[in-house]
Design a protein around this motif. Structure first.
Motif, PDB file in Angstrom:
ATOM      1  N   SER A   1       0.853  -1.177   0.000  1.00  0.00           N
ATOM      2  CA  SER A   1       0.000   0.000   0.000  1.00  0.00           C
ATOM      3  C   SER A   1       0.897   1.238   0.000  1.00  0.00           C
ATOM      4  N   CYS A   2       0.769   2.055  -1.043  1.00  0.00           N
ATOM      5  CA  CYS A   2       1.613   3.248  -1.165  1.00  0.00           C
ATOM      6  C   CYS A   2       1.002   4.455  -0.473  1.00  0.00           C
ATOM      7  N   GLY A   3      -0.337   4.495  -0.400  1.00  0.00           N
ATOM      8  CA  GLY A   3      -0.973   5.605   0.286  1.00  0.00           C
ATOM      9  C   GLY A   3      -2.361   5.892  -0.234  1.00  0.00           C
ATOM     10  N   SER A   4      -3.059   6.724   0.512  1.00  0.00           N
ATOM     11  CA  SER A   4      -4.426   7.122   0.200  1.00  0.00           C
ATOM     12  C   SER A   4      -4.439   8.574  -0.269  1.00  0.00           C
ATOM     13  N   ILE A   5      -5.234   8.858  -1.286  1.00  0.00           N
ATOM     14  CA  ILE A   5      -5.326  10.210  -1.833  1.00  0.00           C
ATOM     15  C   ILE A   5      -6.538  10.949  -1.265  1.00  0.00           C
ATOM     16  N   SER A   6      -7.651  10.233  -1.110  1.00  0.00           N
ATOM     17  CA  SER A   6      -8.858  10.847  -0.570  1.00  0.00           C
ATOM     18  C   SER A   6      -9.771   9.766  -0.003  1.00  0.00           C
ATOM     19  N   GLU A   7     -10.789  10.216   0.760  1.00  0.00           N
ATOM     20  CA  GLU A   7     -11.760   9.294   1.346  1.00  0.00           C
ATOM     21  C   GLU A   7     -13.148   9.874   1.199  1.00  0.00           C
ATOM     22  N   SER A   8     -14.104   9.038   0.772  1.00  0.00           N
ATOM     23  CA  SER A   8     -15.491   9.476   0.631  1.00  0.00           C
ATOM     24  C   SER A   8     -16.214   9.368   1.971  1.00  0.00           C
ATOM     25  N   LYS A   9     -17.422   9.923   2.037  1.00  0.00           N
ATOM     26  CA  LYS A   9     -18.213   9.840   3.266  1.00  0.00           C
ATOM     27  C   LYS A   9     -18.547   8.401   3.623  1.00  0.00           C
ATOM     28  N   GLY A  10     -18.621   7.527   2.627  1.00  0.00           N
ATOM     29  CA  GLY A  10     -18.924   6.118   2.862  1.00  0.00           C
ATOM     30  C   GLY A  10     -17.724   5.293   3.279  1.00  0.00           C
ATOM     31  N   GLY A  11     -16.560   5.930   3.391  1.00  0.00           N
ATOM     32  CA  GLY A  11     -15.365   5.232   3.836  1.00  0.00           C
ATOM     33  C   GLY A  11     -14.503   4.669   2.718  1.00  0.00           C
ATOM     34  N   TRP A  12     -14.973   4.765   1.467  1.00  0.00           N
ATOM     35  CA  TRP A  12     -14.159   4.304   0.341  1.00  0.00           C
ATOM     36  C   TRP A  12     -12.980   5.251   0.180  1.00  0.00           C
ATOM     37  N   LYS A  13     -11.806   4.679  -0.127  1.00  0.00           N
ATOM     38  CA  LYS A  13     -10.600   5.489  -0.290  1.00  0.00           C
ATOM     39  C   LYS A  13     -10.032   5.321  -1.695  1.00  0.00           C
ATOM     40  N   LEU A  14      -9.575   6.433  -2.250  1.00  0.00           N
ATOM     41  CA  LEU A  14      -8.815   6.413  -3.494  1.00  0.00           C
ATOM     42  C   LEU A  14      -7.377   6.159  -3.102  1.00  0.00           C
ATOM     43  N   GLU A  15      -6.833   5.012  -3.547  1.00  0.00           N
ATOM     44  CA  GLU A  15      -5.525   4.569  -3.082  1.00  0.00           C
ATOM     45  C   GLU A  15      -4.588   4.250  -4.241  1.00  0.00           C
TER      46      GLU A  15
ATOM     47  N   ASN B   1      -1.746   1.580  -4.855  1.00  0.00           N
ATOM     48  CA  ASN B   1      -1.223   0.334  -4.315  1.00  0.00           C
ATOM     49  C   ASN B   1      -0.385  -0.365  -5.371  1.00  0.00           C
ATOM     50  N   TYR B   2       0.392  -1.335  -4.934  1.00  0.00           N
ATOM     51  CA  TYR B   2       1.153  -2.204  -5.820  1.00  0.00           C
ATOM     52  C   TYR B   2       0.432  -3.541  -5.775  1.00  0.00           C
ATOM     53  N   VAL B   3      -0.221  -3.923  -6.897  1.00  0.00           N
ATOM     54  CA  VAL B   3      -1.169  -5.032  -6.893  1.00  0.00           C
ATOM     55  C   VAL B   3      -0.808  -6.078  -7.950  1.00  0.00           C
ATOM     56  N   SER B   4      -0.923  -7.341  -7.563  1.00  0.00           N
ATOM     57  CA  SER B   4      -0.809  -8.452  -8.498  1.00  0.00           C
ATOM     58  C   SER B   4      -2.227  -8.875  -8.865  1.00  0.00           C
ATOM     59  N   TRP B   5      -2.548  -8.843 -10.158  1.00  0.00           N
ATOM     60  CA  TRP B   5      -3.868  -9.237 -10.652  1.00  0.00           C
ATOM     61  C   TRP B   5      -3.754 -10.615 -11.294  1.00  0.00           C
ATOM     62  N   GLY B   6      -4.556 -11.564 -10.838  1.00  0.00           N
ATOM     63  CA  GLY B   6      -4.587 -12.896 -11.427  1.00  0.00           C
ATOM     64  C   GLY B   6      -3.262 -13.630 -11.368  1.00  0.00           C
ATOM     65  N   GLY B   7      -2.458 -13.359 -10.338  1.00  0.00           N
ATOM     66  CA  GLY B   7      -1.188 -14.036 -10.178  1.00  0.00           C
ATOM     67  C   GLY B   7      -0.066 -13.507 -11.059  1.00  0.00           C
TER      68      GLY B   7
END
Length: 74
Positions: free
Chosen positions: A12-26, A28-34
């Motif tokens: 996780s590199c960091g969060s940019i913003s957060e909505s009222k519902g708790g969702w965050k724009l982040e 990240n370094y992600v592996s998709w489908g292996g």
């Protein structure tokens, strides 16, 4: 469509913003489908089970974006 959709947030590199519902724009370094991990910018639910639309970037693309953003006056 594949039934074995999977992802793993490697870093996780960091969060940019957060909505009222708790969702965050982040960023990240992600592996998709292996596959090899890429940088990923998207919104995530608080438990990281649901996600919004986003973009994935290779390290080279992220570096180019960083250089571009450094030239923009805000």
């Amino acid at each position: 469509m594949a039934d074995d959709f999977s992802f793993e947030i490697k870093k996780s590199c960091g969060s940019i913003s957060e909505s009222k519902g708790g969702w965050k724009l982040e960023l990240n370094y992600v592996s998709w489908g292996g596959r090899d991990a890429k940088y990923d910018l998207r919104s995530w639910s608080p438990d990281h089970v649901k996600m919004g639309k986003g973009i994935t970037l290779t390290p080279e693309e992220l570096s180019s974006l960083k250089n571009l953003l450094n030239t923009i006056e805000i």
